[in-house]
Design a protein around this motif. Structure first.
Motif, PDB file in Angstrom:
ATOM      1  N   VAL A 229      56.720  48.978  30.782  1.00 46.13           N
ATOM      2  CA  VAL A 229      55.278  49.162  30.578  1.00 46.13           C
ATOM      3  C   VAL A 229      54.854  50.555  31.042  1.00 46.13           C
ATOM      4  CG1 VAL A 229      52.989  48.391  31.349  1.00 46.13           C
ATOM      5  CG2 VAL A 229      54.715  46.718  30.657  1.00 46.13           C
ATOM      6  N   ILE A 230      55.385  50.989  32.171  1.00 39.87           N
ATOM      7  CA  ILE A 230      55.038  52.312  32.702  1.00 39.87           C
ATOM      8  C   ILE A 230      55.496  53.395  31.734  1.00 39.87           C
ATOM      9  CG2 ILE A 230      55.304  53.916  34.618  1.00 39.87           C
ATOM     10  CD1 ILE A 230      53.737  51.167  35.143  1.00 39.87           C
ATOM     11  N   ARG A 231      56.704  53.269  31.178  1.00 42.59           N
ATOM     12  CA  ARG A 231      57.187  54.250  30.194  1.00 42.59           C
ATOM     13  C   ARG A 231      56.283  54.267  28.959  1.00 42.59           C
ATOM     14  NH1 ARG A 231      61.974  51.963  31.877  1.00 42.59           N
ATOM     15  NH2 ARG A 231      63.182  53.339  33.189  1.00 42.59           N
ATOM     16  N   TYR A 232      55.810  53.092  28.541  1.00 48.54           N
ATOM     17  CA  TYR A 232      54.891  53.007  27.401  1.00 48.54           C
ATOM     18  C   TYR A 232      53.579  53.711  27.723  1.00 48.54           C
ATOM     19  CZ  TYR A 232      51.836  51.051  23.843  1.00 48.54           C
ATOM     20  OH  TYR A 232      50.937  50.917  22.826  1.00 48.54           O
ATOM     21  N   TRP A 233      53.027  53.469  28.905  1.00 53.22           N
ATOM     22  CA  TRP A 233      51.777  54.129  29.296  1.00 53.22           C
ATOM     23  C   TRP A 233      51.960  55.646  29.309  1.00 53.22           C
ATOM     24  CZ3 TRP A 233      50.189  50.716  34.087  1.00 53.22           C
ATOM     25  CH2 TRP A 233      49.726  49.494  33.632  1.00 53.22           C
ATOM     26  N   ILE A 234      53.111  56.108  29.781  1.00 53.73           N
ATOM     27  CA  ILE A 234      53.390  57.557  29.793  1.00 53.73           C
ATOM     28  C   ILE A 234      53.435  58.074  28.361  1.00 53.73           C
ATOM     29  CG2 ILE A 234      55.137  59.308  30.325  1.00 53.73           C
ATOM     30  CD1 ILE A 234      55.809  57.551  32.840  1.00 53.73           C
ATOM     31  N   ALA A 235      54.146  57.376  27.481  1.00 52.01           N
ATOM     32  CA  ALA A 235      54.263  57.795  26.079  1.00 52.01           C
ATOM     33  C   ALA A 235      52.899  57.832  25.385  1.00 52.01           C
ATOM     34  CB  ALA A 235      55.212  56.858  25.328  1.00 52.01           C
ATOM     35  N   GLN A 236      52.006  56.936  25.770  1.00 56.52           N
ATOM     36  CA  GLN A 236      50.669  56.882  25.180  1.00 56.52           C
ATOM     37  C   GLN A 236      49.704  57.883  25.812  1.00 56.52           C
ATOM     38  OE1 GLN A 236      49.734  54.895  22.473  1.00 56.52           O
ATOM     39  NE2 GLN A 236      51.957  54.740  22.429  1.00 56.52           N
ATOM     40  N   GLY A 237      50.156  58.585  26.850  1.00 54.76           N
ATOM     41  CA  GLY A 237      49.307  59.576  27.511  1.00 54.76           C
ATOM     42  C   GLY A 237      48.321  58.981  28.504  1.00 54.76           C
ATOM     43  N   LEU A 238      48.545  57.738  28.912  1.00 52.09           N
ATOM     44  CA  LEU A 238      47.648  57.084  29.857  1.00 52.09           C
ATOM     45  C   LEU A 238      47.976  57.430  31.302  1.00 52.09           C
ATOM     46  CD1 LEU A 238      47.638  53.619  28.084  1.00 52.09           C
ATOM     47  CD2 LEU A 238      45.879  55.390  27.963  1.00 52.09           C
ATOM     48  N   ILE A 239      49.201  57.867  31.539  1.00 53.97           N
ATOM     49  CA  ILE A 239      49.653  58.282  32.865  1.00 53.97           C
ATOM     50  C   ILE A 239      50.331  59.634  32.716  1.00 53.97           C
ATOM     51  CG2 ILE A 239      51.229  57.781  34.773  1.00 53.97           C
ATOM     52  CD1 ILE A 239      50.993  54.855  34.061  1.00 53.97           C
ATOM     53  N   GLU A 240      49.996  60.555  33.620  1.00 50.71           N
ATOM     54  CA  GLU A 240      50.658  61.867  33.618  1.00 50.71           C
ATOM     55  C   GLU A 240      51.945  61.775  34.430  1.00 50.71           C
ATOM     56  OE1 GLU A 240      48.205  65.167  34.748  1.00 50.71           O
ATOM     57  OE2 GLU A 240      46.470  64.293  33.744  1.00 50.71           O
ATOM     58  N   ALA A 241      53.030  62.261  33.844  1.00 45.60           N
ATOM     59  CA  ALA A 241      54.328  62.253  34.516  1.00 45.60           C
ATOM     60  C   ALA A 241      55.072  63.525  34.144  1.00 45.60           C
ATOM     61  CB  ALA A 241      55.125  61.031  34.095  1.00 45.60           C
ATOM     62  N   GLN A 242      56.119  63.810  34.895  1.00 46.46           N
ATOM     63  CA  GLN A 242      56.914  65.005  34.612  1.00 46.46           C
ATOM     64  C   GLN A 242      58.357  64.760  35.006  1.00 46.46           C
ATOM     65  OE1 GLN A 242      54.518  67.506  37.100  1.00 46.46           O
ATOM     66  NE2 GLN A 242      56.038  67.534  38.708  1.00 46.46           N
ATOM     67  N   ARG A 243      59.232  65.607  34.491  1.00 48.59           N
ATOM     68  CA  ARG A 243      60.651  65.537  34.850  1.00 48.59           C
ATOM     69  C   ARG A 243      60.832  66.127  36.248  1.00 48.59           C
ATOM     70  NH1 ARG A 243      63.946  62.488  31.910  1.00 48.59           N
ATOM     71  NH2 ARG A 243      63.304  62.451  29.747  1.00 48.59           N
ATOM     72  N   GLU A 244      61.759  65.570  36.993  1.00 53.66           N
ATOM     73  CA  GLU A 244      62.029  66.028  38.346  1.00 53.66           C
ATOM     74  C   GLU A 244      62.621  67.440  38.367  1.00 53.66           C
ATOM     75  OE1 GLU A 244      63.432  63.594  42.177  1.00 53.66           O
ATOM     76  OE2 GLU A 244      64.859  63.593  40.526  1.00 53.66           O
TER      77      GLU A 244
END
Length: 71
Positions: free
Chosen positions: A22-37
């Motif tokens: 679910v978290i990966r889906y939210w990231i893909a949809q732009g709902l959560i900001e994430a970045q590569r380490e």
């Protein structure tokens, strides 16, 4: 002890009581900001503590993030 600045997808999922998928889906949809380490393509995806706190403040237990309707 120094407080963490980032969490992994798995750690974030535990905090918001959702699955990592679910978290990966939210990231893909732009709902959560994430970045590569790091700059390598297979490095872990991390989420800043500011983003974690933002989501926790806006996501009461039992509710889901609204996904915008497709146009």
């Amino acid at each position: 002890m120094k407080e963490k600045q980032y969490v992994t997808i798995a750690e974030f999922a535990r905090r918001v009581d959702r699955s990592p998928r679910v978290i990966r889906y939210w990231i893909a949809q732009g709902l959560i900001e994430a970045q590569r380490e790091s700059l390598t393509p297979h490095s872990r995806i991390v989420i800043s503590m500011n983003e974690v706190n933002r989501v926790l403040a806006t996501l009461p237990q039992g509710e889901v993030i609204d996904v915008p309707e497709a146009a």
